[in-house]
Design a protein around this motif. Structure first.
Motif, short mmCIF file in Angstrom:
data_model
loop_
_atom_site.label_atom_id
_atom_site.label_comp_id
_atom_site.label_asym_id
_atom_site.label_seq_id
_atom_site.Cartn_x
_atom_site.Cartn_y
_atom_site.Cartn_z
N UNK A 77 2.39 1.79 -3.43
CA UNK A 77 1.41 2.32 -4.40
C UNK A 77 1.18 3.80 -4.19
N UNK A 78 1.01 4.20 -2.94
CA UNK A 78 0.82 5.63 -2.65
C UNK A 78 2.05 6.44 -3.05
N UNK A 79 3.23 5.83 -2.86
CA UNK A 79 4.46 6.54 -3.24
C UNK A 79 4.56 6.74 -4.74
N UNK A 80 4.17 5.72 -5.50
CA UNK A 80 4.22 5.83 -6.97
C UNK A 80 3.25 6.89 -7.47
N UNK A 81 2.04 6.89 -6.91
CA UNK A 81 1.05 7.89 -7.35
C UNK A 81 1.52 9.29 -7.02
N UNK A 82 2.06 9.44 -5.80
CA UNK A 82 2.53 10.77 -5.40
C UNK A 82 3.69 11.22 -6.26
N UNK A 83 4.61 10.30 -6.56
CA UNK A 83 5.76 10.67 -7.39
C UNK A 83 5.33 11.03 -8.81
N UNK A 105 0.84 -1.20 0.00
CA UNK A 105 0.00 0.00 0.00
C UNK A 105 0.87 1.25 0.00
N UNK A 106 1.93 1.23 0.83
CA UNK A 106 2.83 2.39 0.88
C UNK A 106 3.54 2.62 -0.45
#
Length: 601
Positions: A34-40, A31-32
């Motif tokens: 995935x959130x990191x990829x979207x934010x980046x 989950x972390x």
């Protein structure tokens, strides 16, 4: 990565015992990521307006590789078998548990024994299974002493213990639990005992108050629970116990049978006590044995009686009355109280005790060149003892043989017999190593340099240290002369003496027991009165050997009290030793350092 434990963090810690794979931790990392990829990706689109997809892929790959290398793990406990609590069942196995006064399984009209009532309830399979689900179970039986047992034995054994030392036995078990409990069972688990359940009818043979168990339970940290069996009103019953003061005696040596009779419901009633003796021959023909004692007693709560007996061993075939035969015989003594009307259980009215009678005798040799009252008294006491075969080597000065001067020696052997012993004169003086090894005890008087001059004294050292014999310095320092052979003999024998002898003689004084001496049966005069008071009343010593120092390994049993108050004040530090003992290799030595004990006769 496997589900197995990977490593131990701290073996002494109960909080974290290892590291294990955690799926929950892995899901959280996904989950972390995935959130990191979207934010980046969003940041790259807004900042550069181009290349957002490639940048996001690179960032995601780097974070994912790091997560794999790091490994999603968590700390978790590893089950510790020693942390599982243990419960102890302490089961009374004395004969009183065989009394039938409990309701049976078929109703109140049927009865069963006390121990069967425990088996039917607490030791039943369902009850044991319930305990096993929560804790490890240990079973310990006790009567005279505690004994670990299996569940199968607890369910099948007959309670036949002659005594119920309840407080002493349970206290010892609780003390073992306080030290970890490893010694209380043969194969008990290592878990700490938290609770102990006591199954008993509550009757302590020694009459020790049960309140004494409270202190033992508090000291052990174990919660003690009691399950009492038996009726509140004890049934009318008589029980008897018998034991001999000495389990092994020599032929013709007397001993005492101690008989204790306990009863309930027969206060002040007369009862007949008999004691019978069964020898090896009688056992095959007359199981009743020979009647040696009979009396009628008035029953109290507890009757204690002493019966003196003198066991005699039947001679073996081909054995003469004066031979030092090594055979033994087992003598059985049966003490019985005739059953009274209304007794609940008559099987405990009879008890047997056994005495082993040895045909061998203690061989004692006395070397004395300057006879005095002390040595004469010792020799007379040994001659009167039916278990001692005594050899005396008495020096009577020197005689001139041509140009040589040789000691004049009389050697006598005293052999006890069934009725009267006899003496015989010997021509040979036992001075060789193999001749000395035949004796169990060698006692040295004064002037023994006549027999063992100079280096010859090493024979006595070898006798004690290597053969395992007992060496007695009967009158303190055994060397009296000061020439070179005597000085060398004194130096050699001094190494096996419990004390280092002084050069002067002391004025005699009263004797008193030390703490170690109070533990010696030979100095226990309780049958005559208080031991310390008896020592005070006995005549004091005439003279004493001075002591330079006591050996590090010596144990002093009697001291010479120098104070004016005598033995009644007890010995103090600095009072010279009067009777001291020391181990010497495989043997031992004993030093009597006071003259005048012959007056105690």
């Amino acid at each position: 990565m496997t589900p197995a434990v990977l490593a131990s963090i701290d073996p002494s810690s109960n909080e974290f015992s290892g590291i294990a794979w955690s799926p929950a931790c892995g899901a959280a990392l996904i989950v972390m990521l995935s959130l990191g990829v979207i934010a980046a990706g969003a940041w790259g689109v807004w900042k550069t307006r181009r290349g957002a997809g490639a940048l996001g892929a690179r960032v995601a790959a780097a974070i994912g590789l790091g997560a794999i290398l790091f490994g999603p793990v968590q700390f978790e406990r590893v089950p510790d078998e020693s942390a599982r609590p243990a419960v102890a069942y302490l089961l009374d196995t004395s004969s009183s548990m065989a009394l039938s006064d409990q309701p049976g399984p078929d109703g109140d009209h049927a009865i069963c024994t006390r121990i069967d009532a425990i088996r039917r309830s607490w030791l039943a399979s369902e009850a044991i299974r319930e305990v096993d689900n929560a804790a490890d179970l240990r079973l310990i039986g006790f009567d005279e002493r505690p004994t670990p047992m299996t569940l199968e034995r607890a369910r099948s054994m007959d309670p036949i213990g002659e005594r119920t030392r309840l407080v002493e036995s349970v206290g010892a078990v609780l003390g073992g639990f306080a030290n970890g409990g490893a010694s209380t069972t043969d194969s008990g688990p290592p878990g700490r005992v938290s609770d102990a359940v006591l199954f008993t009818d509550g009757a302590d043979t020694d009459g020790t108050p049960l309140g004494a168990l409270a202190g033992a339970a508090l000291a052990s940290g174990v919660r003690l629970h009691a399950v009492a069996v038996g009726k509140d009103v004890r049934p009318s019953d008589i029980s008897i116990q018998a034991s001999a003061d000495s389990a092994l005696v020599y032929d013709g040596q007397p001993t005492t049978l101690r008989i204790r009779i306990r009863q309930s419901g027969f206060d002040r009633r007369p009862a007949r006590l008999t004691v019978r003796e069964i020898t090896g021959d009688a056992a095959s023909t007359d199981q009743q044995g020979r009647l040696i004692h009979a009396e009628t007693i008035v029953l109290e709560h507890s009757n204690d009686l002493a019966v003196s007996v003198t066991p005699s061993r039947p001679p073996s075939q081909g054995e003469t009355p004066v031979s030092n035969g090594g055979g033994t015989a087992l003598i059985e003594y049966i003490a019985s109280v005739e059953p009274l009307a209304g007794e609940a259980d008559a099987t405990n009215n009879t008890r047997s005790t056994f005495v082993q009678v040895s045909g061998a005798r203690i061989r004692v040799c006395v070397f004395e060149a300057e006879p005095y009252w002390d040595s004469r008294f010792f020799i007379a006491a040994m001659r009167d003892d039916p278990q001692v075969e005594l050899t005396t080597v008495i020096g009577l000065g020197a005689v001139r043989q041509g140009e040589r001067t040789e000691p004049r020696v009389i050697v006598t052997r005293s052999i006890p017999g069934p009725t009267r012993g006899h003496e015989e004169r010997l021509d040979n003086v036992p001075l060789a190593d193999d001749e000395l090894a035949q004796f169990d005890v060698i006692a040295l008087g004064k002037g023994v340099e006549m027999f063992f001059p100079g280096d010859e004294a090493r024979k006595l050292v070898r006798y004690a240290a290597e053969r395992g014999g007992s060496l007695v310095f009967l009158r303190g320092k055994p060397i009296t002369h000061t020439d070179a052979p005597a000085t060398e003999a004194a130096r050699i024998l001094g190494a096996v003496s419990p004390v280092e002898w002084g050069a002067i003689a002391l004025r005699g004084s009263k004797l008193a027991r030390t703490d170690e001496g109070r533990r010696q049966p030979v100095l226990d005069f309780e049958r005559l009165g208080p031991s310390d008071a008896i020592l005070t009343e006995l005549p004091g010593m005439l003279a004493a050997t001075s002591v330079e120092r006591e050996r590090a390994l010596s144990v002093v049993w009697l001291r010479q009290v120098q104070g004016e108050s005598g033995a009644g004040s007890g010995p103090v530090v600095g009072d010279p030793a009067a009777l001291a003992h020391m181990s010497v290799g495989q043997g031992r030595s004993l030093a009597v350092l006071a003259d005048g004990m012959w007056r105690w006769a």
